[in-house]
Scaffold this motif. Structure first.
Motif, PDB file in Angstrom:
ATOM      1  N   PRO A  69      -3.193  50.173   1.246  1.00 53.59           N
ATOM      2  CA  PRO A  69      -4.642  50.069   1.462  1.00 53.59           C
ATOM      3  C   PRO A  69      -5.348  51.411   1.232  1.00 53.59           C
ATOM      4  CG  PRO A  69      -3.411  49.085   3.286  1.00 53.59           C
ATOM      5  CD  PRO A  69      -2.425  49.857   2.466  1.00 53.59           C
ATOM      6  N   PRO A 122     -12.379  48.863  -1.748  1.00 56.93           N
ATOM      7  CA  PRO A 122     -11.278  48.809  -2.722  1.00 56.93           C
ATOM      8  C   PRO A 122     -10.111  47.974  -2.200  1.00 56.93           C
ATOM      9  CG  PRO A 122     -12.083  51.061  -2.452  1.00 56.93           C
ATOM     10  CD  PRO A 122     -12.720  50.252  -1.370  1.00 56.93           C
ATOM     11  N   GLU A 123      -9.533  47.172  -3.095  1.00 58.06           N
ATOM     12  CA  GLU A 123      -8.360  46.381  -2.746  1.00 58.06           C
ATOM     13  C   GLU A 123      -7.129  47.286  -2.714  1.00 58.06           C
ATOM     14  OE1 GLU A 123      -8.142  43.199  -1.942  1.00 58.06           O
ATOM     15  OE2 GLU A 123     -10.283  42.802  -2.182  1.00 58.06           O
ATOM     16  N   PRO A 124      -6.104  46.917  -1.911  1.00 54.79           N
ATOM     17  CA  PRO A 124      -4.855  47.687  -1.926  1.00 54.79           C
ATOM     18  C   PRO A 124      -4.296  47.797  -3.343  1.00 54.79           C
ATOM     19  CG  PRO A 124      -4.867  46.144  -0.097  1.00 54.79           C
ATOM     20  CD  PRO A 124      -6.062  45.805  -0.934  1.00 54.79           C
ATOM     21  N   SER A 125      -3.850  48.982  -3.709  1.00 57.79           N
ATOM     22  CA  SER A 125      -3.303  49.213  -5.043  1.00 57.79           C
ATOM     23  C   SER A 125      -2.502  50.499  -5.025  1.00 57.79           C
ATOM     24  CB  SER A 125      -4.427  49.303  -6.089  1.00 57.79           C
ATOM     25  OG  SER A 125      -5.264  50.412  -5.809  1.00 57.79           O
ATOM     26  N   TYR A 153     -14.870  52.154  -6.622  1.00 50.69           N
ATOM     27  CA  TYR A 153     -15.923  51.616  -5.759  1.00 50.69           C
ATOM     28  C   TYR A 153     -17.215  51.657  -6.556  1.00 50.69           C
ATOM     29  CZ  TYR A 153     -19.318  51.301  -1.918  1.00 50.69           C
ATOM     30  OH  TYR A 153     -20.361  50.930  -1.104  1.00 50.69           O
ATOM     31  N   ALA A 183      -8.139  53.568  -7.553  1.00 56.36           N
ATOM     32  CA  ALA A 183      -9.026  52.478  -7.163  1.00 56.36           C
ATOM     33  C   ALA A 183     -10.449  52.904  -7.490  1.00 56.36           C
ATOM     34  CB  ALA A 183      -8.889  52.165  -5.664  1.00 56.36           C
TER      35      ALA A 183
END
Length: 309
Positions: A111, A132-135, A141, A139
């Motif tokens: 996360p 932002p999605e977990p990656s 925004y 990431a």
């Protein structure tokens, strides 16, 4: 020139600028660089090439008095608005706000935590801006942010006096790495100041006087076309009238250095808000972004903030 600034201490210095870049930034020749290093400019030699800290070079240029160095030219361009009527800073303004988050040496999906714009705190608004999605690794925004200005000067004579005492204290503004700015006692012990360090110290003095105050971070916008990350900080304090006010101490100090014709803008910095600043949810000494992957290296946050017409 080298005697006019405080160099970045070794524990905070990052010497990445080559001698060629130093000559370009300072508009000087190799003999000038030799004179600067003889006078104490820190450097590292790698493969026969000297490398310097970008903050040291910026500060040398800023206070060189040559008028043609990159920092001097950028400073004049950055603050050209401060000598104009403040009406334009009070109107509603909309920004295309984009941030890239990069976690160096990261290969784990985890996360993200990002201190998003919080324009609503002072009458603005944010459209979009999904977290932002977990990656892994990076990431982004994106949001449309609207800011507004308002003239709400400090009414407390004590807050005004504390602010004036700071401005009259003789601290010299310098470009300072963000990590070092959080060490505000060290910064001021060197006789220097910066927006984060100044805000942290002033907030502490406001609290000691019995006021609710906190240094908060954000972004200073509309600079050099917008494609420039300019993290910013100011003090948010509850004034005697019960209203939340902002004291943008560093911008008042820099405007005063630019020209005596910036008095209206300097006064705007003492309690009011203006539309070139986007506040965030981050406190003054906190990072804008974190990645919960366990990497020990800080997340790199690059903002691209452009005015929308």
């Amino acid at each position: 020139m080298a005697n006019s600034i405080e160099f970045i201490p070794a524990e905070y210095s990052d010497k990445t600028q080559s001698e060629t870049m130093a000559q370009e930034m300072l508009r000087c020749d190799p003999a000038d660089i030799d004179r600067l290093t003889d006078a104490g400019l820190p450097y590292e030699s790698r493969s026969g090439v000297r490398y310097f800290d970008v903050s040291d070079l910026y500060n040398l240029g800023m206070y060189s008095g040559r008028t043609n160095t990159q920092p001097e030219l950028a400073f004049r361009m950055l603050f050209r608005f401060a000598g104009r009527p403040v009406d334009d800073l009070l109107r509603e303004k909309t920004w295309d706000f984009r941030v890239q988050l990069d976690c160096v040496e990261c290969d784990e999906v985890a996360p993200w935590r990002f201190a998003a714009p919080d324009a609503a705190r002072f009458g603005g608004r944010v459209v979009g801006g999904a977290a932002p999605e977990p990656s892994a690794g990076s990431a982004a925004y994106e949001a449309t942010v609207t800011t507004v200005g308002a003239q709400t000067p400090l009414v407390s004579s004590e807050l005004r006096q504390l602010t004036r005492d700071y401005l009259d204290s003789g601290y010299r503004w310098q470009m300072i790495p963000v990590a070092m700015q959080a060490d505000y006692e060290l910064v001021h012990a060197l006789g220097a100041t910066s927006c984060i360090a100044a805000s942290l110290l002033l907030a502490e003095r406001f609290r000691a006087a019995g006021y609710r105050a906190e240094a908060k971070r954000g972004w200073f916008c509309g600079v050099l076309g917008g494609a420039l990350d300019l993290p910013h900080a100011c003090v948010e304090v509850e004034d005697d009238d019960g209203a939340l006010k902002t004291v943008d101490i560093a911008k008042a100090q820099l405007a005063a250095r630019l020209s005596p014709d910036t008095g209206d803008f300097q006064e705007l910095c003492l309690g009011s808000i203006y539309n070139k600043v986007i506040p965030s949810t981050a406190s003054g000494n906190a990072a804008f972004g974190y990645h919960e992957c366990g990497s020990r290296l800080p997340v790199q946050v690059r903002a691209d903030i452009r005015s929308m017409r």
